[in-house]
Design a protein around this motif. Sequence first.
Motif, PDB file in Angstrom:
ATOM      1  N   TYR A  36       0.847  -1.185   0.000  1.00 28.18           N
ATOM      2  CA  TYR A  36       0.000   0.000   0.000  1.00 28.18           C
ATOM      3  C   TYR A  36       0.887   1.241   0.000  1.00 28.18           C
ATOM      4  CZ  TYR A  36      -3.813  -3.044   1.732  1.00 28.18           C
ATOM      5  OH  TYR A  36      -4.758  -4.025   1.887  1.00 28.18           O
ATOM      6  N   GLN A  38       0.472   5.550   1.057  1.00 34.69           N
ATOM      7  CA  GLN A  38      -0.381   6.516   1.735  1.00 34.69           C
ATOM      8  C   GLN A  38       0.233   7.894   1.561  1.00 34.69           C
ATOM      9  OE1 GLN A  38      -0.599   6.102   6.035  1.00 34.69           O
ATOM     10  NE2 GLN A  38      -2.725   6.777   6.046  1.00 34.69           N
ATOM     11  N   SER A  43      -5.839   8.203   2.756  1.00 34.35           N
ATOM     12  CA  SER A  43      -5.888   6.851   3.285  1.00 34.35           C
ATOM     13  C   SER A  43      -4.956   5.921   2.515  1.00 34.35           C
ATOM     14  CB  SER A  43      -7.320   6.328   3.227  1.00 34.35           C
ATOM     15  OG  SER A  43      -7.430   5.172   4.005  1.00 34.35           O
ATOM     16  N   LEU A  44      -4.892   4.694   2.958  1.00 36.43           N
ATOM     17  CA  LEU A  44      -4.060   3.707   2.289  1.00 36.43           C
ATOM     18  C   LEU A  44      -4.697   3.288   0.974  1.00 36.43           C
ATOM     19  CD1 LEU A  44      -3.315   3.340   5.409  1.00 36.43           C
ATOM     20  CD2 LEU A  44      -2.545   1.079   4.727  1.00 36.43           C
ATOM     21  N   LEU A  46      -4.210   0.484  -2.110  1.00 34.08           N
ATOM     22  CA  LEU A  46      -3.540  -0.738  -2.516  1.00 34.08           C
ATOM     23  C   LEU A  46      -2.824  -0.505  -3.840  1.00 34.08           C
ATOM     24  CD1 LEU A  46      -3.063  -3.786  -2.006  1.00 34.08           C
ATOM     25  CD2 LEU A  46      -5.156  -4.207  -3.320  1.00 34.08           C
ATOM     26  N   PHE A  91       4.276   7.277   1.938  1.00 37.54           N
ATOM     27  CA  PHE A  91       4.484   6.309   3.017  1.00 37.54           C
ATOM     28  C   PHE A  91       4.074   4.950   2.452  1.00 37.54           C
ATOM     29  CE2 PHE A  91       5.493   5.407   7.236  1.00 37.54           C
ATOM     30  CZ  PHE A  91       4.483   4.752   7.925  1.00 37.54           C
ATOM     31  N   ILE A  93       3.539   0.932   2.883  1.00 39.78           N
ATOM     32  CA  ILE A  93       3.261  -0.063   3.926  1.00 39.78           C
ATOM     33  C   ILE A  93       3.039  -1.426   3.280  1.00 39.78           C
ATOM     34  CG2 ILE A  93       1.699  -0.749   5.787  1.00 39.78           C
ATOM     35  CD1 ILE A  93       0.975   2.154   6.181  1.00 39.78           C
ATOM     36  N   PHE A 105       0.214  -5.757   9.164  1.00 40.88           N
ATOM     37  CA  PHE A 105       0.792  -4.594   8.523  1.00 40.88           C
ATOM     38  C   PHE A 105       2.169  -4.262   9.074  1.00 40.88           C
ATOM     39  CE2 PHE A 105      -2.733  -3.111   5.953  1.00 40.88           C
ATOM     40  CZ  PHE A 105      -3.780  -3.829   6.488  1.00 40.88           C
ATOM     41  N   GLY A 108       5.787   0.548   8.033  1.00 47.15           N
ATOM     42  CA  GLY A 108       5.838   1.555   6.986  1.00 47.15           C
ATOM     43  C   GLY A 108       7.225   2.095   6.707  1.00 47.15           C
TER      44      GLY A 108
END
Lengths: 114, 114
Positions: A36, A38, A43-44, A46, A91, A93, A105, A108
């Motif tokens: 993911y 961000q 938001s995150l 995919l 970011f 993740i 998860f 990050g």
Amino acid sequence: GAVVSQHPSWVICKSGTSVKIECRSLDFQATTMFWYRQFPKQSLMLMATSNEGSKATYEQGVEKDKFLINHASLTLSTLTVTSAHPEDSSFYICSPSPRTYEQYFGPGTRLTVT
Amino acid sequence: KQEVTQIPAALSVPEGENLVLNCSFTDSAIYNLQWFRQDPGKGLTSLLLIQSSQREQTSGRLNASLDKSSGRSTLYIAASQPGDSATYLCAVGRSFSGYEKLTFGTGTRLTIIP
């Protein structure tokens, strides 16, 4: 249990260079790996999904030649951002999954491209 | 395409108060819904997972409800504490080609004032 590590946690690189991010599942095996990203205050999203030993499946709008994903083993996956540009600053993740409907998860990686 | 929205985007409340965070999604064909917390610059911690057949889940001071037909979920936090300050994300999961894909909401940034 379910410990995930990412390395590095923070990286600055110059525009045009490549950066590799590692994701490890330390106490379980991940048959599937999700990556993911961000952006600030968002938001995150995919980016791609990969199964161990197979090519990754990328989400619409994510360039597969720019974001190279390697899932060579059940405990390690890497994301390489090639020819990075400032707009790739984000970011990142990882989320390893040992089985369907179970994801964990990583902490990050903050990438800043100057 | 699934869209997940969280309201409010930010919330500040005095310590000790009860509060409710909201999450709405556009496609009710979900497998489950999860609530996560994210601390600044860090990964995600899963708080509660509600299967599509369930209506609510509880863990300590947290209670999450799910109304799949109306596309809504709430996260109730009782007796808030400064340590609850974080960004809260909801994510809906759906089955896709043998694995689960998560779509994340926009997040609510919660600040508990001592």
